[in-house]
Design a protein around this motif. Structure first.
Motif, PDB file in Angstrom:
ATOM      1  N   VAL A  59       0.845  -1.202   0.000  1.00  0.00           N
ATOM      2  CA  VAL A  59       0.000   0.000   0.000  1.00  0.00           C
ATOM      3  C   VAL A  59       0.886   1.260   0.000  1.00  0.00           C
ATOM      4  N   VAL A  83      -2.452  -3.867  -7.030  1.00  0.00           N
ATOM      5  CA  VAL A  83      -3.813  -4.265  -6.634  1.00  0.00           C
ATOM      6  C   VAL A  83      -3.945  -5.779  -6.715  1.00  0.00           C
ATOM      7  N   ARG A  86      -2.136  -7.403  -3.833  1.00  0.00           N
ATOM      8  CA  ARG A  86      -2.889  -7.305  -2.562  1.00  0.00           C
ATOM      9  C   ARG A  86      -4.061  -8.271  -2.558  1.00  0.00           C
ATOM     10  N   ARG A  87      -4.734  -8.365  -3.696  1.00  0.00           N
ATOM     11  CA  ARG A  87      -5.928  -9.219  -3.769  1.00  0.00           C
ATOM     12  C   ARG A  87      -5.609 -10.692  -3.609  1.00  0.00           C
ATOM     13  N   MET A  92      -4.054  -8.631   5.324  1.00  0.00           N
ATOM     14  CA  MET A  92      -3.673  -7.615   6.310  1.00  0.00           C
ATOM     15  C   MET A  92      -4.526  -7.683   7.551  1.00  0.00           C
ATOM     16  N   SER A 110     -15.660 -12.059   3.299  1.00  0.00           N
ATOM     17  CA  SER A 110     -15.659 -12.389   1.858  1.00  0.00           C
ATOM     18  C   SER A 110     -15.220 -11.197   1.000  1.00  0.00           C
ATOM     19  N   LEU A 111     -14.953 -10.043   1.628  1.00  0.00           N
ATOM     20  CA  LEU A 111     -14.646  -8.834   0.858  1.00  0.00           C
ATOM     21  C   LEU A 111     -13.460  -9.003  -0.102  1.00  0.00           C
ATOM     22  N   PRO A 112     -12.311  -9.554   0.349  1.00  0.00           N
ATOM     23  CA  PRO A 112     -11.188  -9.692  -0.596  1.00  0.00           C
ATOM     24  C   PRO A 112     -11.558 -10.533  -1.813  1.00  0.00           C
ATOM     25  N   ALA A 114     -14.660 -10.894  -3.020  1.00  0.00           N
ATOM     26  CA  ALA A 114     -15.630 -10.122  -3.804  1.00  0.00           C
ATOM     27  C   ALA A 114     -14.918  -9.062  -4.639  1.00  0.00           C
ATOM     28  N   LEU A 115     -13.904  -8.427  -4.051  1.00  0.00           N
ATOM     29  CA  LEU A 115     -13.183  -7.389  -4.792  1.00  0.00           C
ATOM     30  C   LEU A 115     -12.431  -7.985  -5.978  1.00  0.00           C
ATOM     31  N   ASP A 116     -12.142  -9.279  -5.902  1.00  0.00           N
ATOM     32  CA  ASP A 116     -11.436  -9.959  -6.990  1.00  0.00           C
ATOM     33  C   ASP A 116     -12.420 -10.654  -7.925  1.00  0.00           C
ATOM     34  N   ARG A 156     -10.574 -12.524   7.500  1.00  0.00           N
ATOM     35  CA  ARG A 156     -10.556 -11.757   6.254  1.00  0.00           C
ATOM     36  C   ARG A 156      -9.151 -11.797   5.638  1.00  0.00           C
TER      37      ARG A 156
ATOM     38  N   ALA B 462     -18.709  -6.006  -6.458  1.00  0.00           N
ATOM     39  CA  ALA B 462     -18.478  -5.644  -5.060  1.00  0.00           C
ATOM     40  C   ALA B 462     -18.691  -4.149  -4.858  1.00  0.00           C
ATOM     41  N   VAL B 752      -7.159  -4.177   1.342  1.00  0.00           N
ATOM     42  CA  VAL B 752      -7.471  -5.610   1.203  1.00  0.00           C
ATOM     43  C   VAL B 752      -7.700  -6.004  -0.254  1.00  0.00           C
ATOM     44  N   GLY B 753      -7.297  -5.145  -1.179  1.00  0.00           N
ATOM     45  CA  GLY B 753      -7.322  -5.560  -2.571  1.00  0.00           C
ATOM     46  C   GLY B 753      -8.203  -4.757  -3.498  1.00  0.00           C
ATOM     47  N   GLN B 758     -12.225   0.443  -8.424  1.00  0.00           N
ATOM     48  CA  GLN B 758     -13.352  -0.081  -7.639  1.00  0.00           C
ATOM     49  C   GLN B 758     -13.835   0.935  -6.620  1.00  0.00           C
TER      50      GLN B 758
END
Lengths: 226, 846
Positions: A59, A83, A86-87, A92, A110-112, A114-116, A156, B462, B752-753, B758
């Motif tokens: 980051v 990105v 990190r994903r 972290m 589930s956020l990581p 979902a972001l992927d 997470r 998301a 966190v990604g 996004q």
């Protein structure tokens, strides 16, 4: 420990401006972290622990030297590459938990994924069970205790099977008993998932659980012990 | 220190927040001021100008169609107690100005004691130039606008006949009403000759000398007057005139009130957001020992400052907006009364004070509720991260109950009859419906978030899911924005529904009712508003060219019916009985006129029938200057002009009671197989050099009517813009605040990604969802309000039946426009969020 290190910091420097003052947060820091290894960074406040973790967590970028995480050079990688790193490769855990307040435990975990653009409900629920929050999956962070929030953060951090987990004072906001339980959980999960863990801590007991301890002062590495 | 921490530093460090709030306040105030100022300027000279022009006159004698000049001699017995002043007055088209002006013919020698413009220490003009020839006095403002001076010539069109007037002198109108800026003052004899009214006056004014008892003077004067005439105060004429515009004025006031509502909501949104975002600092200061009163006074001081700055900017913007809106409002006025000269939009200190007061009061009021909210939070709790503000089931049910009660109240109000011909209950119903948007916006956002929230893991995107969840969590802030945007949307949709219904109805009306081949009218002013009448000679010319059976001149006068003003008109029944004219629902127009012609009957328009409860078979009775006229009503026709009421008799009846001052306009029904274009050229050739008239063929006439209609409702375009401004300000304010409050959360998402894209998509999605929710709720309520306007307000205000036509394409355009505007407004906060450095934020936020 086998193969190339998953994290490598080579003579890394990082400066900040604080008003008119130039702060040398890290000075020539060199450090490696092998797969499955637990390394603790210790030292007084302002010694550069969090700065080092931010670099490893992709980051932040170094001003000097080289930071390589899972083969990616943090200084030269594109934003998209960071990105993606990190994903997929980094988890972290923060001192202040940093859960998204309007998402439930299940959604935060589930956020990581979902972001992927991924979904793995079984994995999410399994991890939530493993951190002992199966009965709290539909609860919001504001409905949880500090320990429960940090356990959620641990789940997470591991849900996407990262190769590196970065934890910044994960017990700093918890009482000693809860803190110890969280560290135990984090270490156990890390081992079972095969991830390397780099954590910053003031807590000697937490540091005692590490494979290696690196001591920082004024942004420099001043001591190592195994 | 508190002032610095709460007000000055935030202002210096984040000036855009202050600016956005000020813009919100200014926009709201500008909407109110421009509506009021434009309405006043368009109407002022008609009713309010009457007493201003009357000056010192305390009594006057007037009659529709004018008075014989010989009446002056009859009044000689009272001349010892009062000045007896002859007046001729007409609105004429001043060609150099391209607009109507009031031509006032007075006795210049006597008038120094009557009208302020000619009295006191003002320099009197060179009376020789005024008394000999057509000399006129013009105001300094008009002279400057036209760049003219004494000795220059002006051209006026009177009955379509161009005449030249010499500028005899320029008078100062400083300190007088704006009415005087659009007045030409002439000697009465010259005015009579110019207007073709030799021997006739429009009124006789009485200015009492010394301490003469007014009632006694009135009695003595009445005794000298023939039957049907009486002396009355100018205020009565004003009241009579005001009645004609009462509905219109009320609707303009209602429009101002709606602007005020939108303004209030917008101001409340910006202020509430601005106050609530200080929760942390307020809690900190209170935990450090600051008193509630001290903190409250600083917050209110800020609201006061925003109110004053926004108010001043809003007032300035309002007067500029009024100039832009004036043309549209004048057209609306022209649908009721033709050719009223408009006043200039002048800075009005009272109106400015009103604007400032609205801004300050609304700003303070808007700050109080959120201030109470943040003061009620215990300091330590305020320092903690706020938990999500999700609605509880009880709150949701309570909100639903309130909304149902509001819907029931609105439905009941919409069914109530008008009060004094004014649709007060129906408009209240519309306001209740719009207020429901504010009450329900929180519930709407909560529901929206729940819909997107529950199946979080199963749904794709998301960013969208995070946006929905975040919007729900920030519901209290976001609800204000959604509410204000929804109110603006509802207003625009309601007006669009009314305009679409009106347009469809008027199109049908022109198709079925406008059958003439040619239509002749006086040259329109540059503003498009018609001024004056046609010269009687033009009728003779047309009859000679095309035959007497082709010409249908339309004469009208304003008279009293049951004490209220209506238009009394004469048409050529002997002509229209062969062709038909205005539409009678379900009946053949030609047949109705044939019967009216054979039975010497009358037809009335729908507003007259509605207003006075008159139908076919009833008898209308008029006391006219020459006696009483009673006619049976044989038809009620659709009419979308004279909303105060119109009664049409055969022209022979009309001309029996009123001197032929010329028709308002004239329709020509050409013989079959005639070429309208050729006929028009013949007519224009015959009048060339003598009269300034316009002749439109059937297609042009319909286009002109629809064009006039479009101009009347061009204000809808302004509403689109107002909606956009409201959306931008509301969304920008709220999202910038939400992004500011969620720095840590956004940084976490990045850590966190989450990519910059996004995060950007997440915040823009919030804006989009907000816009979508507002557009959906606003459209539904807007349609309901539109139905009330079309089916109830129009009927009660103007007596017009309109067919309800929903403007689907406009509604879709509006929804897309609102969502797109919100998305664009969401970009700056989204960029702020996306550019956030997660490491720095996480370090800063702990």
């Amino acid at each position: 420990m086998t193969g190339a290190p998953v994290v490598e910091l080579d003579r890394v420097g990082r400066n900040y401006r604080r008003g008119d003052e130039e702060v040398h947060a890290l000075v020539d820091l060199s450090l490696t972290l092998d797969s499955g290894e637990l390394v603790a960074l210790v030292g007084p406040s302002g010694c550069g622990k969090s700065t080092a973790l931010n670099l490893v967590a992709a980051v932040d970028r170094p001003d000097r030297g080289r930071v390589t995480v899972c083969g990616v050079d943090i200084a030269t990688a594109s934003e998209n590459e960071l990105v993606a790193l990190r994903r997929r490769s980094i988890g972290m855990v923060f001192q202040a938990f940093h859960l998204v307040p309007h998402l439930t435990v299940e959604e935060n975990v589930s956020l990581p994924l979902a972001l992927d653009g991924r979904r793995d409900p079984d994995r999410v629920l399994d991890l939530i069970d493993r951190v002992g929050l199966g009965h709290r999956a539909r609860h919001y962070p504001s409905e949880l205790s500090g320990g429960e929030q940090q356990r959620t953060a641990v789940a997470r951090a591991l849900v996407h099977r990262p190769r590196v987990v970065v934890a910044d004072e994960p017990t700093g906001n918890l009482d000693s008993r809860t803190g110890a339980a969280v560290i135990e959980l984090l270490d156990e999960l890390r081992r079972s998932e095969g991830a390397a863990l780099l954590l910053a801590t003031h807590d000697a007991r937490v540091a005692g659980a590490a494979d290696r301890v690196c001591e920082l002062a004024d942004g420099r590495l001043v001591g190592r012990r195994s | 220190m508190i002032l610095k921490a709460l007000l000055l530093r935030p202002l210096l460090r984040r000036p855009w927040r202050f600016l956005v709030t000020v813009v919100g306040v200014a926009t709201g105030v500008a909407a109110v001021i421009s509506t009021i100022a434009a309405s006043r300027a368009a109407i002022a000279s008609f009713a309010e100008g009457i007493e201003e022009v009357a000056g010192a006159a305390r009594l006057e004698i007037a009659s529709p169609g004018g008075l014989p000049e010989t009446l002056l001699a009859e009044l000689r017995p009272v001349s010892g107690d009062a000045l007896v002043v002859p007046v001729v007055e007409e609105t004429v088209l001043l060609l150099e100005l391209g607009d109507g002006v009031r031509l006032l013919g007075v006795d210049l020698l006597l008038d120094a004691e009557v009208r302020p413009v000619l009295s006191g220490d003002r320099e009197l003009p060179d009376l020789d130039a005024t008394l000999l020839g057509f000399g006129a006095l013009v105001s300094r403002r008009l002279a400057e606008d036209l760049d003219i001076a004494a000795g220059d010539a002006l051209s006026v069109s009177i009955g379509g006949r161009p005449r030249s007037v010499e500028v005899a002198a320029v008078f100062e109108a400083d300190g007088l009403s704006a009415v005087w800026e659009r007045v030409l003052i002439m000697d009465v004899a010259a005015a009579q000759e110019l207007l073709g009214r030799v021997g006739r006056l429009d009124r006789i004014e009485l200015v009492p000398r010394g301490s003469v008892d007014l009632d006694e003077l009135r009695v003595r004067t009445d005794a000298l007057l023939p039957d049907g005439l009486a002396a009355s105060p100018p205020g009565e004429r004003r009241r009579f005139a005001e009645q004609m515009l009462a509905s219109l004025r009320f609707n303009l006031v209602a429009l101002s009130a709606i602007s005020l509502l939108v303004a209030g909501v917008l101001i409340a949104t910006t202020l509430a957001t601005s106050v609530v975002q200080r929760l942390f600092v307020v809690s900190l200061l209170r935990s450090l020992g600051a008193s509630r009163a001290r903190v409250a006074s600083v917050v209110l001081l800020e609201a006061l400052g925003i109110g004053i700055v926004g108010g001043v900017l809003g007032v300035a913007g309002g007067f500029v907006g009024a100039r832009l809106a004036l043309a549209s409002v004048r057209f609306t006025v022209a649908s009721v009364v033709r050719g009223i000269p408009a006043s200039e939009i002048r800075f009005d200190p009272q109106l400015a004070a009103l604007g400032l007061a609205i801004a300050v009061v609304t700003a303070l009021a808007a700050a109080v509720l959120p201030l109470m909210e943040i003061m009620s939070v215990p300091p330590l709790q305020g320092l903690r991260t706020a938990p999500p503000q999700r609605m509880r089931t009880r709150s949701r049910l309570a909100t639903v109950a309130v909304l149902l009660a509001m819907a029931a109240a609105a439905a009941a109000l919409a069914r109530m009859p008008a009060i004094d011909d004014l649709p007060i209950p129906a408009l209240t119903a519309a306001l209740v419906a719009m207020a429901a948007l504010l009450v329900g916006s929180g519930l709407l956002l909560d529901t929206l978030a729940r819909l997107g929230h529950a199946p979080f893991a199963r749904l794709r995107g998301a960013a969208l899911q995070l946006a929905a969840a975040a919007l729900s969590a920030g519901r209290r802030r976001a609800a204000w924005a959604a509410g204000s945007v929804a109110v603006a949307v509802a207003l625009a949709v309601a007006i669009a529904t009314m305009v679409s219904s009106f347009r469809a109805t008027v199109e049908g009306w022109t198709t079925s009712g406008m059958r003439a081949d040619l239509w002749v009218r006086p040259l329109a002013a540059g503003t498009g508003v018609w001024v004056g009448r046609l010269d009687p000679e033009i009728v003779t010319i047309a009859e000679e060219l095309f035959g007497p059976e082709t010409a249908d001149p339309f004469y009208s006068q304003t008279v009293a019916y049951q004490g209220r003003p209506v238009s009394f008109a004469g048409a050529a029944f002997d002509v229209v009985r062969f062709h038909g004219s205005v539409p009678f629902p379900g009946r053949d127009s030609a047949e109705v006129f044939d019967r009216a012609w054979r039975e010497r009957a009358a037809v009335v328009n729908e507003p007259f029938a509605t207003r006075f409860g008159i139908g076919e078979g009833d008898t209308v009775r008029f006391e006219l200057p020459g006696g009483v006229l009673e006619r049976e009503v044989v038809g009620v026709f659709r009419d979308y002009s004279r909303s105060h009421g119109l009664v049409v008799v055969d022209r022979s009846d009309f001309l029996r009671f009123f001197p032929d001052a010329g028709p308002d306009d004239m329709a020509l029904f050409l013989p079959p197989e005639s070429d309208a274009g050729v006929a028009r050229e013949r007519l224009l050739e015959a009048v060339r050099g003598r009269f300034l008239v316009e002749a439109l063929d059937n297609r042009e006439l319909r286009a002109a009517v629809l064009g006039a209609f479009e101009r009347t409702f061009s204000i809808t375009t302004a509403l689109y813009l107002v909606t956009a401004v409201v959306a931008v300000v509301a969304v920008l304010t709220v999202l910038l605040t939400l992004v500011g409050e969620r720095r840590r959360e956004l940084a976490t998402v990045r850590a966190v990604g989450g990519s910059r894209g996004q995060v950007l998509a997440m915040v823009v999605s919030e804006a989009g969802l907000l816009g979508l929710a507002a557009a959906a709720a606003g459209t539904v309520v807007g349609i309901a309000v539109g139905v009330i306007l079309v089916k109830v307000v129009n009927l009660q205000s103007f007596g017009w039946s309109l067919e309800l036509v929903l403007p689907w394409s406009s509604l879709v355009t509006m929804a897309v426009w609102v969502v797109a505007t919100c998305l664009v407004a969401g970009l700056p906060p989204a960029l702020v969020a996306a550019r956030m450095q997660p490491a720095a934020v996480l370090r800063e936020e702990g």
